[in-house]
Design an enzyme around this catalytic site. Structure first.
Site, short mmCIF file in Angstrom:
data_model
loop_
_atom_site.label_atom_id
_atom_site.label_comp_id
_atom_site.label_asym_id
_atom_site.label_seq_id
_atom_site.Cartn_x
_atom_site.Cartn_y
_atom_site.Cartn_z
N ASN A 1 0.82 -1.07 0.27
CA ASN A 1 0.07 -0.01 -0.11
C ASN A 1 0.82 1.36 0.02
O ASN A 1 1.55 1.66 0.99
CB ASN A 1 -0.80 -0.15 1.28
CG ASN A 1 -1.58 1.28 1.36
OD1 ASN A 1 -1.82 1.77 0.55
ND2 ASN A 1 -2.26 1.65 2.56
N LYS B 1 -0.07 4.30 -0.44
CA LYS B 1 -0.66 5.37 0.41
C LYS B 1 -0.15 6.50 -0.50
O LYS B 1 -0.10 6.49 -1.77
CB LYS B 1 -0.12 5.38 1.71
CG LYS B 1 0.01 4.32 2.49
CD LYS B 1 0.01 4.78 4.20
CE LYS B 1 0.20 3.64 4.99
NZ LYS B 1 -0.06 3.43 6.34
N HIS C 1 -9.47 1.13 4.82
CA HIS C 1 -8.47 1.49 5.51
C HIS C 1 -8.63 2.31 6.58
O HIS C 1 -9.56 3.17 6.48
CB HIS C 1 -7.33 1.85 4.48
CG HIS C 1 -5.90 2.06 5.01
ND1 HIS C 1 -5.48 2.76 5.88
CD2 HIS C 1 -4.99 1.10 4.76
CE1 HIS C 1 -4.31 2.56 6.22
NE2 HIS C 1 -3.86 1.70 5.56
N GLU D 1 -7.15 4.80 7.58
CA GLU D 1 -6.98 6.14 7.19
C GLU D 1 -8.23 6.75 6.60
O GLU D 1 -8.44 8.03 6.81
CB GLU D 1 -5.80 6.33 6.58
CG GLU D 1 -4.30 6.23 7.20
CD GLU D 1 -3.25 5.56 6.63
OE1 GLU D 1 -3.01 5.74 5.17
OE2 GLU D 1 -2.31 5.02 7.24
N GLU E 1 -5.59 -5.09 10.36
CA GLU E 1 -4.65 -4.04 10.52
C GLU E 1 -4.91 -3.13 11.64
O GLU E 1 -5.87 -2.14 11.81
CB GLU E 1 -4.67 -3.02 9.34
CG GLU E 1 -4.44 -3.67 8.14
CD GLU E 1 -3.72 -2.63 7.16
OE1 GLU E 1 -2.74 -2.87 6.65
OE2 GLU E 1 -4.20 -1.54 7.07
N GLY F 1 1.93 2.34 10.48
CA GLY F 1 3.20 3.53 10.40
C GLY F 1 3.83 3.72 11.73
O GLY F 1 4.34 4.63 11.93
N SER G 1 3.02 -2.26 10.21
CA SER G 1 4.40 -2.20 10.71
C SER G 1 5.07 -3.73 10.29
O SER G 1 6.04 -4.14 10.97
CB SER G 1 4.87 -1.95 11.96
OG SER G 1 4.23 -0.41 12.14
C1 PEP Z 1 -1.02 0.02 5.77
O1 PEP Z 1 -1.23 1.57 5.69
O2 PEP Z 1 -1.74 -0.59 5.45
C2 PEP Z 1 0.15 -0.16 6.86
C3 PEP Z 1 0.12 -1.63 7.09
O3 PEP Z 1 1.35 0.38 6.88
P1 PEP Z 1 2.46 0.17 7.44
O4 PEP Z 1 2.86 -1.17 6.86
O5 PEP Z 1 3.61 1.40 7.05
O6 PEP Z 1 2.25 0.03 9.14
#
Ligand code: PEP
Length: 254
Positions: free
Chosen positions: A15, A17, A100, A102, A171, A177, A216
């Site tokens: 992803n 982003k 997601h 966000e 998630e 992040g 992460s």
């Molecule tokens: C994501 O945004 O779906 C995500 C898992 O981000 P990160 O790996 O940076 O935590």
């Protein structure tokens, strides 16, 4: 329909982003194409919509699939700024992330909206990657199970007849992040809850529905997470922007 016996390969999806640029995208994708040849899993990159055309051409004929980070719940019309499933299809988009955290947080997407977006994707042959996950406050309050089940239930309610076609991504919001990863045991526990819920909705298909972990995930922790019984892949944010890191995660699939 995925048959009851189908067990998909694991899926590693990046992803990006709101990151990228024409030059950076090309360099990243060329490195991925060079390094992902022997991948033992499915691989996708979910890129910003303005780059669909560029990424479609760079990935043409390769095993890496193109994904979107969002999709409109509507078919067409006065929805400024949105992209319909039919538009995504024209660029060969195979996956669309929906719900997601966000988007839930900054765009106030509700469980019902997320369910409708999944429906729009499925109706157009695009696989929705349905994100669910609890905040730190919810985890601390012991609400993790209740939250993820509520989020997935909304999608099952609207899409029960083709639930075997979705991908789920667990998630935890506190892990996205932040560099804080759920331990393999924490992640597996939630994945098992989601698997049981899918089993209740569609018993014969549940074992084949991929449940990804996201939050992460990186080159150092991927192998242990991906070894868990109900972790069928990863949704990768930050580490998907660096070819060596993303390739190491892909290589961590046993
Ligand atoms: C994501 O945004 O779906 C995500 C898992 O981000 P990160 O790996 O940076 O935590």
């Amino acid at each position: 329909m995925v048959s009851a016996m189908t067990k998909h390969a694991k899926l590693i999806a990046g992803n990006w982003k709101m990151n990228g640029g024409l030059n950076a995208n090309e360099a990243l994708l060329r490195a991925l194409l060079q390094g992902a040849g022997g991948a033992r899993c499915d691989v996708a990159v979910c890129v910003p919509a303005p780059y669909f055309s560029q990424v479609q051409s760079l990935l043409a004929g390769s095993p890496i699939a193109l994904g979107a980070q969002d999709i409109s719940a509507h078919a067409q019309g006065a929805y400024t700024g949105e992209q319909s499933a039919a538009m995504l299809k024209e660029f060969g988009v195979r996956y669309a992330i929906v719900g997601h955290s966000e988007r839930r947080q900054y765009h106030f997407e509700t469980d019902d909206v997320v369910a409708s977006k999944a429906e729009a994707a499925l109706a157009n042959g695009i696989t929705p990657i349905v994100c669910v996950g609890e905040t730190l406050a919810q985890r601390d309050a012991g609400q993790t199970e209740e939250v993820v089940k509520r989020q997935l239930a909304a999608v099952i309610h609207v899409n029960g007849h083709c639930i075997s076609e979705i991908v789920v991504a667990y998630e935890p919001v506190w892990a996205i992040g932040t560099g804080k990863t759920a331990t393999p045991e924490q992640a597996q526990a939630v994945h098992a809850v989601l698997r049981a819920q899918l089993h209740h909705a569609a018993s014969e298909h549940a074992p084949g529905i991929r449940i990804l972990y996201g939050g992460s995930m990186n080159a150092a922790n991927a192998a242990e997470l991906l070894a868990q019984a109900d972790i069928d892949g990863g949704l990768i944010g930050g580490a998907s922007l660096k070819a060596p890191d993303f390739l190491q995660i892909i290589a961590a699939v046993a």
